[in-house]
Structures are given as structure tokens and as C-alpha cells.
Write a protein that holds these residues in place. Structure first.
Motif, PDB file in Angstrom:
ATOM      1  N   ALA A 167       1.037 -33.552 -15.722  1.00  0.00           N
ATOM      2  CA  ALA A 167       2.003 -32.624 -15.125  1.00  0.00           C
ATOM      3  C   ALA A 167       3.269 -33.336 -14.631  1.00  0.00           C
ATOM      4  O   ALA A 167       4.348 -32.750 -14.630  1.00  0.00           O
ATOM      5  N   MET A 168       3.121 -34.580 -14.192  1.00  0.00           N
ATOM      6  CA  MET A 168       4.238 -35.247 -13.511  1.00  0.00           C
ATOM      7  C   MET A 168       4.456 -36.647 -14.076  1.00  0.00           C
ATOM      8  O   MET A 168       3.516 -37.285 -14.554  1.00  0.00           O
ATOM      9  N   VAL A 179      -3.818 -35.780 -11.120  1.00  0.00           N
ATOM     10  CA  VAL A 179      -4.409 -35.800  -9.786  1.00  0.00           C
ATOM     11  C   VAL A 179      -4.813 -34.380  -9.383  1.00  0.00           C
ATOM     12  O   VAL A 179      -4.351 -33.408  -9.965  1.00  0.00           O
ATOM     13  N   GLN A 232      -0.686 -22.736  -7.130  1.00  0.00           N
ATOM     14  CA  GLN A 232      -0.710 -22.843  -5.676  1.00  0.00           C
ATOM     15  C   GLN A 232      -1.206 -24.228  -5.269  1.00  0.00           C
ATOM     16  O   GLN A 232      -2.231 -24.697  -5.805  1.00  0.00           O
ATOM     17  N   VAL A 270      -3.182 -26.138  -2.810  1.00  0.00           N
ATOM     18  CA  VAL A 270      -4.204 -25.718  -1.838  1.00  0.00           C
ATOM     19  C   VAL A 270      -4.250 -26.735  -0.698  1.00  0.00           C
ATOM     20  O   VAL A 270      -4.520 -27.917  -0.919  1.00  0.00           O
ATOM     21  N   GLU A 324      -6.372 -27.801  -8.996  1.00  0.00           N
ATOM     22  CA  GLU A 324      -5.056 -28.319  -9.398  1.00  0.00           C
ATOM     23  C   GLU A 324      -4.275 -27.161 -10.006  1.00  0.00           C
ATOM     24  O   GLU A 324      -4.683 -26.007  -9.840  1.00  0.00           O
ATOM     25  N   ARG A 384      -9.315 -35.636 -13.767  1.00  0.00           N
ATOM     26  CA  ARG A 384      -8.423 -35.648 -12.600  1.00  0.00           C
ATOM     27  C   ARG A 384      -8.971 -36.592 -11.544  1.00  0.00           C
ATOM     28  O   ARG A 384     -10.168 -36.570 -11.241  1.00  0.00           O
ATOM     29  N   SER A 391      -6.381 -36.855  -5.290  1.00  0.00           N
ATOM     30  CA  SER A 391      -5.268 -37.396  -4.495  1.00  0.00           C
ATOM     31  C   SER A 391      -5.402 -36.964  -3.044  1.00  0.00           C
ATOM     32  O   SER A 391      -4.856 -37.615  -2.138  1.00  0.00           O
ATOM     33  N   ASP A 392      -6.101 -35.849  -2.808  1.00  0.00           N
ATOM     34  CA  ASP A 392      -6.176 -35.305  -1.454  1.00  0.00           C
ATOM     35  C   ASP A 392      -7.391 -34.414  -1.340  1.00  0.00           C
ATOM     36  O   ASP A 392      -7.849 -33.830  -2.312  1.00  0.00           O
ATOM     37  N   TYR A 399      -1.830 -36.425  -0.284  1.00  0.00           N
ATOM     38  CA  TYR A 399      -1.218 -36.324  -1.614  1.00  0.00           C
ATOM     39  C   TYR A 399      -0.107 -37.359  -1.746  1.00  0.00           C
ATOM     40  O   TYR A 399      -0.050 -38.105  -2.719  1.00  0.00           O
TER      41      TYR A 399
HETATM   42  N1  SAH Z   1       6.736 -31.172  -4.561  1.00  0.00           N
HETATM   43  C1  SAH Z   1       5.476 -31.780  -5.027  1.00  0.00           C
HETATM   44  C2  SAH Z   1       4.636 -30.710  -5.663  1.00  0.00           C
HETATM   45  C3  SAH Z   1       3.317 -31.222  -6.115  1.00  0.00           C
HETATM   46  S1  SAH Z   1       2.298 -29.931  -6.655  1.00  0.00           S
HETATM   47  C4  SAH Z   1       5.844 -32.873  -6.016  1.00  0.00           C
HETATM   48  O1  SAH Z   1       6.795 -32.671  -6.788  1.00  0.00           O
HETATM   49  O2  SAH Z   1       5.217 -33.931  -6.014  1.00  0.00           O
HETATM   50  C5  SAH Z   1       0.779 -30.832  -6.793  1.00  0.00           C
HETATM   51  C6  SAH Z   1       0.468 -31.447  -8.142  1.00  0.00           C
HETATM   52  O3  SAH Z   1      -0.696 -32.230  -8.042  1.00  0.00           O
HETATM   53  C7  SAH Z   1       0.170 -30.424  -9.223  1.00  0.00           C
HETATM   54  O4  SAH Z   1       0.542 -30.924 -10.490  1.00  0.00           O
HETATM   55  C8  SAH Z   1      -1.355 -30.223  -9.103  1.00  0.00           C
HETATM   56  O5  SAH Z   1      -1.973 -30.110 -10.363  1.00  0.00           O
HETATM   57  C9  SAH Z   1      -1.876 -31.473  -8.387  1.00  0.00           C
HETATM   58  N2  SAH Z   1      -2.562 -31.269  -7.099  1.00  0.00           N
HETATM   59  C10 SAH Z   1      -2.938 -32.302  -6.287  1.00  0.00           C
HETATM   60  N3  SAH Z   1      -3.516 -31.846  -5.166  1.00  0.00           N
HETATM   61  C11 SAH Z   1      -3.531 -30.495  -5.239  1.00  0.00           C
HETATM   62  C12 SAH Z   1      -3.985 -29.470  -4.347  1.00  0.00           C
HETATM   63  N4  SAH Z   1      -4.506 -29.746  -3.156  1.00  0.00           N
HETATM   64  N5  SAH Z   1      -3.819 -28.171  -4.749  1.00  0.00           N
HETATM   65  C13 SAH Z   1      -3.277 -27.876  -5.939  1.00  0.00           C
HETATM   66  N6  SAH Z   1      -2.803 -28.817  -6.804  1.00  0.00           N
HETATM   67  C14 SAH Z   1      -2.929 -30.121  -6.479  1.00  0.00           C
END
Ligand code: SAH
Length: 228
Positions: free
Chosen positions: A7-8, A75, A150, A152, A171, A192, A195-196, A206
């Protein structure tokens, strides 16, 4: 050809640092890196965040590269209470947790008029992922991943997803990629790294663990590539 989608950008750094004979091509604003990883021909892309970006990227890759398999890495937030940052989750299947036509009596997550409830990963690729996680010495588990548009970050929502779907992680992309792969009858797996813990302190964790978790997930995928 194997397609890898994350995704990133942070989630593909490790792949890019190891990719040989790299070339680039863009479709619909998504850059695909083509080259060799672990001796395998790869197309690699950052799809962007959320289910629509993820689905579009997966279909573009399938249409343009006809891959034999697709691997999605990155992640995730931990839902199982005992999952901690830098544990790995290998998806057995994925569900779109924000699909809701419960007013019609459908279960939450069921896409109406589709034969699938959750989208199953390829068992052979998942087995390679387990072997690779073991080799990396990572704590890992297999189970359901719940995806939705969303982030979470509350005890209530995390607990709800855990009890509703028995999902171990959440995710924002995996189930959309899984959905597209199933419709195209393409074997896929989703890996995955946590990360958190989505229950408490998700945002702080995160930020702290993003790059380490992204690297762990990519390292596990490198192990899969060696086994394919
Ligand atoms: N502004 C932040 C947004 C991150 S969104 C940024 O640009 O870094 C979080 C990303 O990590 C998404 O790609 C999702 O797939 C994953 N992710 C990690 N922890 C998550 C959680 N607690 N809930 C949902 N997605 C999560």
C-alpha cells in the motif's frame, strides 16, 4: 512473472533495494517496477491506501503482466489480544469488514450476491510463507485478516472486529486484492507484519514500528520467492 503489491512506499523499500535490472512503467498513475528478485521476474507496485486503490492496482497488474501469482505485503493492526508489534500474520483468508447489508439479513462482511464470504489465500503460497517466517525466526500466526477503509484505533472497534470475524489483524487493502485475485482465479497470499495493536495506542505504535514491520513483511516475502 510474480506481482508484489504494497500500500505504501515504506513497504516496498526493501524490495527496491534488492531488485536487479529494474525498469519502470506507469498505468493509471501507478508505477510498476519490473525486474528480478531472488532470481524471479517480478512486477512490483505501491497501490496506495484503501480498498479501491488496492483493487485497481491488482487488476492493472493482472491485465498488463499476466502474473502466475500475486503477493500482497505490508503492515497491519493486531486484533488478537496477544499479537504484538513485529509479529507476522499470514492470511488464510480475508474479509471486507465494512461491507454492510445487514438490513437485508446478510451477515456483516458478506458482499451481496457473491458466492464468497471471505477470500481464501492459496494454500501452497501460505505454506511457503510459514516456512519463510520460521526461517526468519518471527512469531507468526495464520488466520483471517479483516480489511476496511478505516484505521482501527479503539478498543471497541478492535474488539468488535475480533469477536465478529475472529480476525487476527486489520488493515485497509488486503481483502480488496484478494477479491480481485479470486475473480481472476489467480493464486495469491497476503502477509502482514503487525505495526500496532489496534486496541490501544495504535497511532503511536504505527509511527514507531512502520518501517521495521514493513521490512519484516518484505523479508518474509523474499523467502517465499526463493521457494516458488
Ligand atoms: N496518514 C497515514 C495513514 C496510514 S493508514 C500514513 O500515510 O502513513 C494505515 C496503513 O497501514 C494502511 O495501509 C493499512 O493497511 C495499515 N494499517 C496498519 N495499522 C492499521 C490499523 N490499526 N487499522 C487499519 N489499517 C492499519
Amino acid at each position: 512473472m510474480i506481482t508484489i503489491i504494497a500500500a505504501m512506499q515504506e513497504e516496498i523499500d526493501l524490495y527496491l533495494s534488492k531488485m536487479k535490472q529494474e525498469t519502470q512503467i506507469s498505468y493509471a498513475g501507478i508505477t510498476f517496477y519490473r525486474g528480478l528478485l531472488a532470481g524471479k521476474e517480478i512486477s512490483l507496485a505501491v497501490c496506495g491506501i484503501g480498498k479501491v486503490n488496492a483493487a485497481m492496482c491488482a487488476q492493472l497488474a493482472i491485465d498488463h503482466f499476466s502474473p502466475q501469482a500475486l503477493i500482497h505485503s505490508g503492515v497491519a493492526g493486531g486484533l488478537a489480544p496477544d499479537l504484538k508489534p513485529l509479529d507476522l500474520v499470514i492470511a488464510q483468508s480475508l474479509v471486507e469488514h465494512d461491507m454492510d447489508t445487514t438490513h437485508f439479513g446478510d451477515p456483516l462482511g458478506q458482499i451481496p450476491r457473491m458466492k464468497y464470504f471471505d477470500f481464501p489465500c492459496d494454500p501452497t503460497l501460505a505454506e511457503y510463507a510459514k516456512q519463510s517466517a520460521e526461517e526468519a525466526g518471527a512469531d507468526f500466526r495464520t488466520g483471517l485478516i479483516a480489511s476496511g477503509d478505516q484505521f482501527v484505533a479503539s478498543h471497541e472497534k478492535a474488539d468488535f472486529l475480533y469477536s465478529q470475524f475472529h480476525a487476527c489483524a486489520c488493515e485497509m487493502e488486503g481483502a480488496a486484492i484478494a477479491h480481485v485475485c479470486c475473480l481472476n482465479e489467480l493464486p495469491f497470499v497476503v502477509i502482514r507484519a503487525i505495526s500496532d495493536n489496534a486496541r490501544t495506542g495504535a497511532f503511536m505504535q504505527y509511527e514507531q514500528f512502520l518501517s521495521q514491520a514493513a521490512a519484516l513483511s518484505a523479508q518474509t516475502v523474499m523467502g517465499i520467492l526463493e521457494k516458488i
